[in-house]
Motif scaffolding. Structure first.
Motif, PDB file in Angstrom:
ATOM      1  N   ARG A   1       0.739  -1.212   0.188  1.00 38.88           N
ATOM      2  CA  ARG A   1       0.034  -0.111   0.197  1.00 38.88           C
ATOM      3  C   ARG A   1       0.878   1.415   0.200  1.00 38.88           C
ATOM      4  N   LEU A   2       2.182   1.186   0.426  1.00 48.22           N
ATOM      5  CA  LEU A   2       2.743   2.463   0.368  1.00 48.22           C
ATOM      6  C   LEU A   2       4.060   2.609  -0.790  1.00 48.22           C
ATOM      7  N   CYS A   3       4.056   1.616  -1.804  1.00 48.18           N
ATOM      8  CA  CYS A   3       4.956   1.597  -2.755  1.00 48.18           C
ATOM      9  C   CYS A   3       4.403   2.558  -3.564  1.00 48.18           C
ATOM     10  N   PRO A   4       5.158   3.727  -4.093  1.00 46.93           N
ATOM     11  CA  PRO A   4       4.719   4.500  -4.987  1.00 46.93           C
ATOM     12  C   PRO A   4       4.414   4.086  -6.558  1.00 46.93           C
ATOM     13  N   VAL A   5       4.879   3.035  -6.691  1.00 52.43           N
ATOM     14  CA  VAL A   5       4.715   2.572  -8.230  1.00 52.43           C
ATOM     15  C   VAL A   5       3.824   1.129  -7.945  1.00 52.43           C
ATOM     16  N   ASN A   6       3.197   0.997  -6.995  1.00 48.33           N
ATOM     17  CA  ASN A   6       2.193  -0.312  -6.947  1.00 48.33           C
ATOM     18  C   ASN A   6       2.981  -1.639  -7.222  1.00 48.33           C
ATOM     19  N   TRP A   7       4.406  -1.747  -6.512  1.00 45.96           N
ATOM     20  CA  TRP A   7       4.865  -3.147  -6.751  1.00 45.96           C
ATOM     21  C   TRP A   7       4.515  -3.970  -5.748  1.00 45.96           C
ATOM     22  N   ASP A   8       4.319  -5.063  -6.089  1.00 43.57           N
ATOM     23  CA  ASP A   8       3.368  -6.001  -5.029  1.00 43.57           C
ATOM     24  C   ASP A   8       3.979  -7.283  -4.885  1.00 43.57           C
ATOM     25  N   ILE A   9       4.656  -7.667  -3.719  1.00 46.92           N
ATOM     26  CA  ILE A   9       5.266  -8.751  -3.502  1.00 46.92           C
ATOM     27  C   ILE A   9       4.495  -9.962  -3.495  1.00 46.92           C
ATOM     28  N   THR A  10       3.102  -9.746  -3.358  1.00 40.23           N
ATOM     29  CA  THR A  10       2.442 -11.435  -3.460  1.00 40.23           C
ATOM     30  C   THR A  10       2.121 -11.426  -4.969  1.00 40.23           C
ATOM     31  N   GLN A  11       2.248 -10.411  -6.011  1.00 42.83           N
ATOM     32  CA  GLN A  11       2.051 -10.654  -7.279  1.00 42.83           C
ATOM     33  C   GLN A  11       3.581 -11.381  -7.816  1.00 42.83           C
ATOM     34  N   ALA A  12       4.447 -10.690  -7.408  1.00 43.19           N
ATOM     35  CA  ALA A  12       5.825 -11.365  -7.749  1.00 43.19           C
ATOM     36  C   ALA A  12       5.980 -12.529  -7.525  1.00 43.19           C
ATOM     37  N   LEU A  13       5.591 -13.142  -6.171  1.00 43.84           N
ATOM     38  CA  LEU A  13       5.661 -14.303  -5.867  1.00 43.84           C
ATOM     39  C   LEU A  13       4.831 -15.441  -6.277  1.00 43.84           C
ATOM     40  N   ALA A  14       3.619 -14.838  -6.929  1.00 45.13           N
ATOM     41  CA  ALA A  14       2.667 -15.730  -7.461  1.00 45.13           C
ATOM     42  C   ALA A  14       3.012 -16.023  -9.069  1.00 45.13           C
ATOM     43  N   SER A  15       3.895 -15.001  -9.425  1.00 42.59           N
ATOM     44  CA  SER A  15       4.264 -15.467 -10.773  1.00 42.59           C
ATOM     45  C   SER A  15       5.498 -15.893 -10.927  1.00 42.59           C
ATOM     46  N   LEU A  16       5.915 -16.846 -10.083  1.00 44.22           N
ATOM     47  CA  LEU A  16       7.312 -17.561 -10.223  1.00 44.22           C
ATOM     48  C   LEU A  16       7.088 -18.475 -11.032  1.00 44.22           C
ATOM     49  N   PRO A  17       7.921 -18.853 -12.068  1.00 45.44           N
ATOM     50  CA  PRO A  17       7.738 -19.471 -12.998  1.00 45.44           C
ATOM     51  C   PRO A  17       7.738 -21.310 -12.344  1.00 45.44           C
ATOM     52  N   VAL A  18       6.853 -22.129 -12.928  1.00 47.75           N
ATOM     53  CA  VAL A  18       7.052 -23.479 -12.236  1.00 47.75           C
ATOM     54  C   VAL A  18       8.020 -24.061 -13.051  1.00 47.75           C
ATOM     55  N   ARG A  19       8.982 -24.751 -12.214  1.00 44.01           N
ATOM     56  CA  ARG A  19       9.838 -25.503 -12.873  1.00 44.01           C
ATOM     57  C   ARG A  19      10.396 -26.611 -11.880  1.00 44.01           C
ATOM     58  N   ALA A  20      11.161 -27.570 -12.300  1.00 42.86           N
ATOM     59  CA  ALA A  20      11.614 -28.689 -11.484  1.00 42.86           C
ATOM     60  C   ALA A  20      12.611 -28.007 -10.647  1.00 42.86           C
ATOM     61  N   GLN A  21      12.549 -28.410  -9.358  1.00 42.73           N
ATOM     62  CA  GLN A  21      13.134 -27.680  -8.344  1.00 42.73           C
ATOM     63  C   GLN A  21      14.571 -28.313  -8.187  1.00 42.73           C
ATOM     64  N   ALA A  22      15.425 -27.352  -8.003  1.00 41.53           N
ATOM     65  CA  ALA A  22      16.935 -27.952  -7.831  1.00 41.53           C
ATOM     66  C   ALA A  22      17.172 -28.779  -6.721  1.00 41.53           C
TER      67      ALA A  22
END
Ligand code: SF4
Ligand code: SF4
Length: 344
Positions: free
Chosen positions: A323-344
């Motif tokens: 809510r306080l980021c001046p450009v609406n950066w959203d940590i939940t969106q960033a994490l939800a958009s992590l590509p699905v791939r085989a985990q190391a």
């Protein structure tokens, strides 16, 4: 099983006055229109009307934005050093939200358990936390994805729930029990009070609609750690202002500078941010000159490295960074958009 009492809202000032004899009482307060924490002035309880959560998190009480570690004076042959005077009373934080109480427990893991930071501990040791459950969470809150949400009692001594003209009070710890035993302002809660509190808690829980799937999040981050394309895309709109980290209740990076005028000065510790290109400039070059590396560090520190080291995610879902980021950066969106791939 916690014991339960209740306090009439009209008696909050009297209660804080009682506690103020033994403790330094902090309450939500406005500073030039910014909701923050301040020592209680002995009368004002208007925060009970406007308070949702503060912009400046309560970490600022224990790890102030700027703090003098010591002052010094230079004479011909040497320096005289003077340590700051410490408050002789223990802090009591009235009305802390469960997310911010959890954040203090998270910071403790670094400043108390791994490294004993004397400046932090001189204020933080024995602190009393009086929680106030949220009845009106923000759209940006996602605490229910990380723990029990707006009424979580795990990190407070007493938990208050708004039941109308009164607060239901749960005695969570021995310290909390002792506090309640000492006051004549508390009454025993009735069954009807407990029903009202349960309904209020359920309603608050259901108001937190933003969700984040944290299952296997640490592994997912590690699997995508080297995916430059993903991190560049995620970091694109961030302007590296550092607001999200300064106001995050679990971020604790700091810088230390000596300020000297003529022959005297002080050593100051101040908040710093891994979002800044100049961060860790001394004693070497910032290893994260590109913005995407700094954004990756912020996210991975909270959701990857802290869980690796302490078995807990260093994010409470308080939503300040959204809510306080001046450009609406959203940590939940960033994490939800992590590509699905085989985990190391
Ligand atoms: S508040 Fe927003 S713009 Fe500023 S550093 Fe954080 S994510 Fe970037
Ligand atoms: S990362 Fe954002 S949501 Fe999580 S604790 Fe920090 S400010 Fe709150």
């Amino acid at each position: 099983m916690t014991s339960k009492g209740k306090i009439n809202k009209q008696d909050v000032a009297k209660l804080l006055s009682e506690w103020g004899k033994e403790f330094t009482v902090f309450v939500p307060s406005q500073d030039a229109g910014v909701a923050t924490w301040a020592r209680w002035d002995g009368k004002d309880t208007s925060f009970l009307e406007w308070y949702r959560n503060t912009i400046v998190p309560p970490k600022a009480i224990f790890l102030p934005p700027v703090e003098e570690m010591f002052s010094f004076k230079k004479d011909k042959a040497s320096y005289q050093i003077e340590l700051p005077a410490s408050d002789e009373k223990t802090p009591l934080i009235f009305g802390i939200r469960p997310c911010d109480a959890k954040a203090l427990a998270i910071i403790d893991m670094t400043f108390k358990d791994v490294y004993e930071d004397p400046y932090y501990l001189s204020k933080r040791n024995n602190t009393i936390l009086i929680g106030l459950g949220c009845t009106n969470p923000y759209d940006s809150c996602f605490c229910t994805s990380l723990y029990d949400g707006p009424s979580d009692v795990s990190d407070v001594d007493l938990m208050l729930t708004d039941i109308g003209d009164e607060f239901l009070v749960e005695e969570v710890t021995e310290k909390g029990k002792e506090l309640m035993a000492k006051t004549s302002l508390a009454e025993e809660a009735t069954e009807a009070d407990e029903v009202r509190a349960k309904e209020a808690k359920e309603a608050a829980y259901n108001k937190v609609t933003r969700q984040l799937d944290t299952k296997d999040i640490e592994e997912k981050l590690l699997a995508n750690f080297d995916d430059k394309d993903y991190w560049e895309k995620v970091a694109a709109k961030c302007i590296s202002c550092g607001v999200c980290t300064f106001l995050c209740p679990t971020c604790y990076c700091f810088d230390i500078n000596d300020e000297l005028i003529r022959n005297q000065g002080g050593r100051l510790r101040s908040w710093d941010s891994c979002a800044f290109p100049l961060y860790t400039k001394m004693p070497m070059e910032n290893p994260r000159l590109e913005k995407w590396r700094r954004v990756r560090q912020k996210v991975c520190h909270k959701y990857g490295f802290y869980p690796m080291n302490f078995d807990i995610i260093a994010c409470t879902g308080c939503g300040r960074c959204i809510r306080l980021c001046p450009v609406n950066w959203d940590i939940t969106q960033a994490l939800a958009s992590l590509p699905v791939r085989a985990q190391a």
